[in-house]
Design a protein around this motif. Sequence first.
Motif, PDB file in Angstrom:
ATOM      1  N   GLU A 268       0.896  -1.404   0.045  1.00 22.80           N
ATOM      2  CA  GLU A 268      -0.234  -0.114   0.129  1.00 22.80           C
ATOM      3  C   GLU A 268       0.781   1.319   0.055  1.00 22.80           C
ATOM      4  O   GLU A 268       0.424   2.327  -0.776  1.00 22.80           O
ATOM      5  CB  GLU A 268      -1.152   0.024   1.046  1.00 22.80           C
ATOM      6  CG  GLU A 268      -1.866  -0.993   1.126  1.00 22.80           C
ATOM      7  CD  GLU A 268      -2.464  -1.342   2.627  1.00 22.80           C
ATOM      8  OE1 GLU A 268      -2.366  -0.619   3.586  1.00 22.80           O
ATOM      9  OE2 GLU A 268      -3.409  -2.257   2.804  1.00 22.80           O
ATOM     10  N   SER A 269       2.053   1.139   0.692  1.00 21.23           N
ATOM     11  CA  SER A 269       2.881   2.228   0.893  1.00 21.23           C
ATOM     12  C   SER A 269       3.506   2.779  -0.486  1.00 21.23           C
ATOM     13  O   SER A 269       3.831   4.023  -0.776  1.00 21.23           O
ATOM     14  CB  SER A 269       4.113   2.070   1.766  1.00 21.23           C
ATOM     15  OG  SER A 269       4.816   0.785   1.193  1.00 21.23           O
ATOM     16  N   GLY A 270       3.605   1.926  -1.549  1.00 26.83           N
ATOM     17  CA  GLY A 270       4.461   2.185  -2.841  1.00 26.83           C
ATOM     18  C   GLY A 270       3.373   3.187  -3.698  1.00 26.83           C
ATOM     19  O   GLY A 270       4.074   3.661  -4.477  1.00 26.83           O
ATOM     20  N   TYR A 271       2.203   3.331  -3.164  1.00 24.10           N
ATOM     21  CA  TYR A 271       1.289   4.212  -4.028  1.00 24.10           C
ATOM     22  C   TYR A 271       0.992   5.507  -3.211  1.00 24.10           C
ATOM     23  O   TYR A 271       0.155   6.378  -3.613  1.00 24.10           O
ATOM     24  CB  TYR A 271      -0.052   3.409  -4.434  1.00 24.10           C
ATOM     25  CG  TYR A 271       0.238   2.081  -5.099  1.00 24.10           C
ATOM     26  CD1 TYR A 271       0.654   1.880  -6.519  1.00 24.10           C
ATOM     27  CD2 TYR A 271       0.180   0.921  -4.530  1.00 24.10           C
ATOM     28  CE1 TYR A 271       1.162   0.768  -7.222  1.00 24.10           C
ATOM     29  CE2 TYR A 271       0.335  -0.478  -5.317  1.00 24.10           C
ATOM     30  CZ  TYR A 271       1.008  -0.285  -6.435  1.00 24.10           C
ATOM     31  OH  TYR A 271       1.372  -1.434  -6.803  1.00 24.10           O
ATOM     32  N   ASN A 272       1.636   5.740  -2.066  1.00 29.04           N
ATOM     33  CA  ASN A 272       1.164   7.067  -1.241  1.00 29.04           C
ATOM     34  C   ASN A 272       1.626   8.345  -2.118  1.00 29.04           C
ATOM     35  O   ASN A 272       0.575   9.025  -1.790  1.00 29.04           O
ATOM     36  CB  ASN A 272       2.361   6.745  -0.086  1.00 29.04           C
ATOM     37  CG  ASN A 272       1.714   7.744   0.979  1.00 29.04           C
ATOM     38  OD1 ASN A 272       0.527   7.678   1.474  1.00 29.04           O
ATOM     39  ND2 ASN A 272       2.441   8.575   1.486  1.00 29.04           N
ATOM     40  N   ASP A 273       2.643   8.168  -3.083  1.00 29.58           N
ATOM     41  CA  ASP A 273       2.835   9.750  -3.521  1.00 29.58           C
ATOM     42  C   ASP A 273       1.640   9.824  -4.625  1.00 29.58           C
ATOM     43  O   ASP A 273       1.868  11.056  -5.271  1.00 29.58           O
ATOM     44  CB  ASP A 273       4.177   9.652  -3.974  1.00 29.58           C
ATOM     45  CG  ASP A 273       5.058   9.377  -2.951  1.00 29.58           C
ATOM     46  OD1 ASP A 273       4.707   9.829  -1.926  1.00 29.58           O
ATOM     47  OD2 ASP A 273       6.369   9.023  -3.259  1.00 29.58           O
ATOM     48  N   MET A 274       0.901   8.710  -4.974  1.00 30.21           N
ATOM     49  CA  MET A 274      -0.123   8.931  -6.032  1.00 30.21           C
ATOM     50  C   MET A 274      -1.457   9.304  -5.410  1.00 30.21           C
ATOM     51  O   MET A 274      -2.186   9.676  -6.675  1.00 30.21           O
ATOM     52  CB  MET A 274       0.052   7.882  -6.939  1.00 30.21           C
ATOM     53  CG  MET A 274       1.406   7.201  -7.652  1.00 30.21           C
ATOM     54  SD  MET A 274       1.072   5.856  -8.323  1.00 30.21           S
ATOM     55  CE  MET A 274       0.111   5.967  -9.758  1.00 30.21           C
ATOM     56  N   LEU A 275      -1.492   9.225  -4.519  1.00 28.19           N
ATOM     57  CA  LEU A 275      -2.989   9.271  -3.879  1.00 28.19           C
ATOM     58  C   LEU A 275      -3.480  10.715  -4.017  1.00 28.19           C
ATOM     59  O   LEU A 275      -4.910  10.569  -4.649  1.00 28.19           O
ATOM     60  CB  LEU A 275      -3.251   8.905  -2.293  1.00 28.19           C
ATOM     61  CG  LEU A 275      -2.425   7.479  -1.896  1.00 28.19           C
ATOM     62  CD1 LEU A 275      -2.566   7.490  -0.577  1.00 28.19           C
ATOM     63  CD2 LEU A 275      -3.243   6.493  -2.610  1.00 28.19           C
TER      64      LEU A 275
END
Length: 585
Positions: A268-275
Amino acid sequence: MASVPSLASSLHQRLSAALSSALPEAGAADPLLRRSDRADFQANGMLALAKKLGGNPRELAAKVVAALPAEGLVQDVEVSGPGFLNVTVTDGAITENLAARAADDRLGVPFKEHPGTTVIDWAQPNVAKEMHVGHLRNTVIGNSVVRLLEFTGEKVVSRHHIGDWGTQFGMLIQYLIEHPHELDHKAGETSGEEAMSNLNRLYKASRALFDADEEFKGRARRRVVELQAGDPETLALWQKFVDESKIYFYSVFEKLDVEIRDEDIVGESGYNDMLAETCRLLEESGVAVRSEGALCVFFDDVKGPEGNPVPLIVQKSDGGYGYAATDLSAIRDRVFNLKADTLLYVVDARQSLHFKMVFETARRAGWLNDEVTAVQLGFGTVLGKDGKPFKTREGETVRLVDLLDEAISRASAIVREKAQDLTEEEIAERGAQVGIGAVKYADLSTSASRDYKFDLDQMVSLNGDTSVYLQYAFARIQSILRKAGDAAPVAHPELALAPAERALGLHLDQFGETVREAAAEYAPHKLAGYLYQLASLYTTFYDQCPVLRAETPGQVENRLFLCELTARTLRQGMELLGIRTPEKL
């Protein structure tokens, strides 16, 4: 080498040509060919054609028979019933076709005509939590689907969407800051069990403090904000939890004989910058709207118990992000960065509504379309012998590692009982291969969408539809081949085949089509069913057709050839299921 067309494929081609020749007015008609217990194959297409053309189906069938070239492939054609064609192929055609398969490293299995890129989401454990029986199916099914797709030429990118983000990490990280030596050990010195024990102890201690101390609770909640904001100290401690969990994950996956690559773990952390951007794109395009402060997507056909619309909440009213934001960001990454044609999610069927809403949202946003599709391979629940969700006697969720250890223990006892010339080390190795194979096969021989009962007594049985039955069939063949001495496996198309040889040969010929179908439909259970039938047909052949004591040297060679090809097919098929085939048991 090019793929080897099956006898069914060759016969279909001939029947289609005969149909076009005898009945040009029918156009390109399908003979509707299938395997039959009345003959080798049956073609039923004449009934539909007769209806379409207004003729007598038996007369039409007779015309097709007259136009069918008989040399080489067809031994006999009989018009039966209302116009079925019962077709028997020659013994020589069976053996020649098998010889062509045997000459190919891939056993004649075709590659996909138009391979693409599939990103498959499978094996999704949670950081700082033990893996339980619920993690078994996505791992076992996902691993087999990856193997099937890759074998048929698809480019496959695995993604393990681990749970490594969220509020519990604020609690854990704050506790570690205040108790800095709780995870102290040198890299490589901790086993998977010790790593999980450390995490369990930490989690329980931090939870107890969180529940009892309001001031700690406040500090923990502030720490979540620090984590989401990318504070370096907080991220460094979060990474410690992830690394500790991976030690444990990898130990369980290794026991399950499944390879998980580090670069494929994107949680889940891998997409944090895209949210934030995902939310902006959805809101600006009108796909998502604000409702009571939250960013939501509404659907006409998704309503609650009182008939009110149930939205997909992408961003909460307090500004926090839910699973939907992460899953939609993952779709953007997989489509635009990984260039996927297909997104495949091996996820519990109980999450089907969530994924239906996520996929529809992505379609409305234009991220999914006719060229890029998303599929949830939803799987059922693992049940206990009583048909209820699998729990311990105390009502707790069953730890996956305990379940695997028990399977290995049961299998090792069976191997020891049957072993004649195995060392203790070999018994332990075979016990693991048989035990883990039994667990995987029980799962994979069931359609993914169905629930199945976890019954170790049945799983490790030597009789019935089990991997042990298949593994013993393979080991038995290896024993025969070792005893053959100077006699070598050689195909002899000129020899007549006994009924059991014909049945085995015709089934071996279907391997390529079965693998292609199992891959196309993400259906390992179809391959498992094929392999069980193969082992059963081999058992009948073994009982009815002496191999090393056959009547002539040519017959010995031909039967050894059938044995060897059966063994290679079993090994390749089991490998695609992720199951080992020991040479000796």
